[in-house]
Enzyme design. Structure first.
Site, mmCIF file in Angstrom:
data_model
loop_
_atom_site.group_PDB
_atom_site.id
_atom_site.type_symbol
_atom_site.label_atom_id
_atom_site.label_comp_id
_atom_site.label_asym_id
_atom_site.label_seq_id
_atom_site.Cartn_x
_atom_site.Cartn_y
_atom_site.Cartn_z
ATOM 1 N N CYS A 80 0.878 -1.170 0.000
ATOM 2 C CA CYS A 80 0.000 0.000 0.000
ATOM 3 C C CYS A 80 0.914 1.218 0.000
ATOM 4 O O CYS A 80 1.760 1.359 0.895
ATOM 5 C CB CYS A 80 -0.861 -0.033 1.261
ATOM 6 S SG CYS A 80 -1.868 1.442 1.509
ATOM 7 N N CYS A 199 -0.544 3.690 -6.608
ATOM 8 C CA CYS A 199 -1.510 3.151 -5.649
ATOM 9 C C CYS A 199 -1.820 1.741 -6.115
ATOM 10 O O CYS A 199 -2.104 1.526 -7.301
ATOM 11 C CB CYS A 199 -2.784 3.995 -5.628
ATOM 12 S SG CYS A 199 -4.103 3.241 -4.662
HETATM 13 N N1 DGL Z 1 -3.732 0.551 -2.080
HETATM 14 C C1 DGL Z 1 -3.536 1.762 -1.315
HETATM 15 C C2 DGL Z 1 -2.333 2.500 -1.894
HETATM 16 O O1 DGL Z 1 -1.525 1.886 -2.572
HETATM 17 C C3 DGL Z 1 -4.824 2.518 -1.289
HETATM 18 C C4 DGL Z 1 -4.897 3.481 -0.210
HETATM 19 C C5 DGL Z 1 -6.268 3.790 0.275
HETATM 20 O O2 DGL Z 1 -6.827 2.970 0.982
HETATM 21 O O3 DGL Z 1 -6.741 4.896 -0.019
HETATM 22 O O4 DGL Z 1 -2.145 3.672 -1.661
#
Ligand code: DGL
Length: 281
Positions: A80, A199
């Protein structure tokens, strides 16, 4: 070991995300390194993290890391970007020495930053990411440490993670938000020839992203680079590698309803999976 409750026995590699996005990284781990066991944790009940404060993202991420440690992981990957940007450094520097100095927590931003130097010809790069990742400036900071000549522009896409978490990534409604953010980014810098999907949720929107991005621009998905970096890490750190079990299994944990997770995760992974519900505190 400072925490007597943590086992010294080898265990799975922990993979953490706020929700489903980390599955795009896990998929590449399992493809490149199928021999290891993985324990995936999605904090779906509290996703998205992207608009949350530093304090809250740090607190939630630390809870997840502690949970994965308590379930036998010696190595945890924050799959993440938001957690990598807002919590990784504090956890590595402040918490790991107390929790267990022999365990490791790694993120996804550094391995992604490492790959861009060899890809961009114009030396102008765009980052699409959550508000938290963009505001943290983690990408420009990491890229400039390695490639000071590269010009970096970012665009926050606050609606994209909710679209993915709510299974709307293929819907006609998603087009508006995807087109708007890519348009904004390319207006900031028309010389951009490389866009990083900063993301882990965004590869799910790839069809829409490609639809609104000129063909001359290269879109970078992180999974391959993060998996290659993990492989190198395990080759270099044989002490950690020896603590990773090898049965080729994968277990899934979620803080939300099991049914919802199983349905969505099976779509993401193109494979039927079973999940277990846990609570974080
Ligand atoms: N998958 C997360 C990232 O890479 C998402 C973050 C979120 O929950 O907004 O930033």
């Amino acid at each position: 070991m400072n925490n007597p409750e943590l086992t010294k026995s080898p265990g799975p590699i922990g993979v953490f995300d706020s929700g489903y996005g980390g599955l795009t990284i896990l998929r590449q781990f399992r493809q490149l390194l199928p021999q290891y066991d993985y324990l995936y944790l999605g904090d779906n009940a509290r996703a998205p993290y992207g608009t949350r404060s530093y304090e809250v993202v740090y607190e939630f991420t630390l809870q997840a890391v502690k949970k994965l440690f308590s379930m036998g992981c010696h190595l945890v990957i924050l799959a993440c970007n938001t957690a990598s940007a807002k919590a990784l450094k504090s956890i590595q520097e402040r918490d790991l020495p107390n929790l267990d100095p022999n365990r490791r927590v790694l993120g996804v931003i550094r391995p992604t930053a490492e790959c861009v130097g060899g890809i961009s010809k114009t030396r102008h790069i765009g980052i699409l990411a959550t508000q938290g990742t963009i505001m943290s400036e983690s990408y420009p900071l990491e890229i400039h440490k390695l490639f000071p000549d590269i010009v970096v522009h970012g665009e926050a896409c606050p609606m994209w993670v909710p679209l993915v978490e709510n299974n709307e990534f293929d819907s006609p409604g998603a087009d508006y938000f995807v087109q708007k953010r890519i348009g904004n980014l390319l207006r900031k810098d028309p010389e951009i020839d490389t866009i990083i999907l900063g993301c882990t949720h965004y590869p799910l929107l790839l069809n829409k992203i490609l639809k609104y991005t000129p063909r001359t621009i290269k879109i970078i998905q992180q999974g391959d680079y993060v998996a290659a970096s993990l492989k190198q890490y395990l080759q270099r750190h044989t002490d950690i590698e020896a603590l990773c079990t090898r049965q080729g299994s994968c277990r899934f944990l979620t803080t939300e309803s099991v049914e919802k997770f199983e349905e969505s995760a099976s779509v993401f992974l193109r494979d039927k999976i079973m999940a277990e519900r846990i609570t974080l505190e």
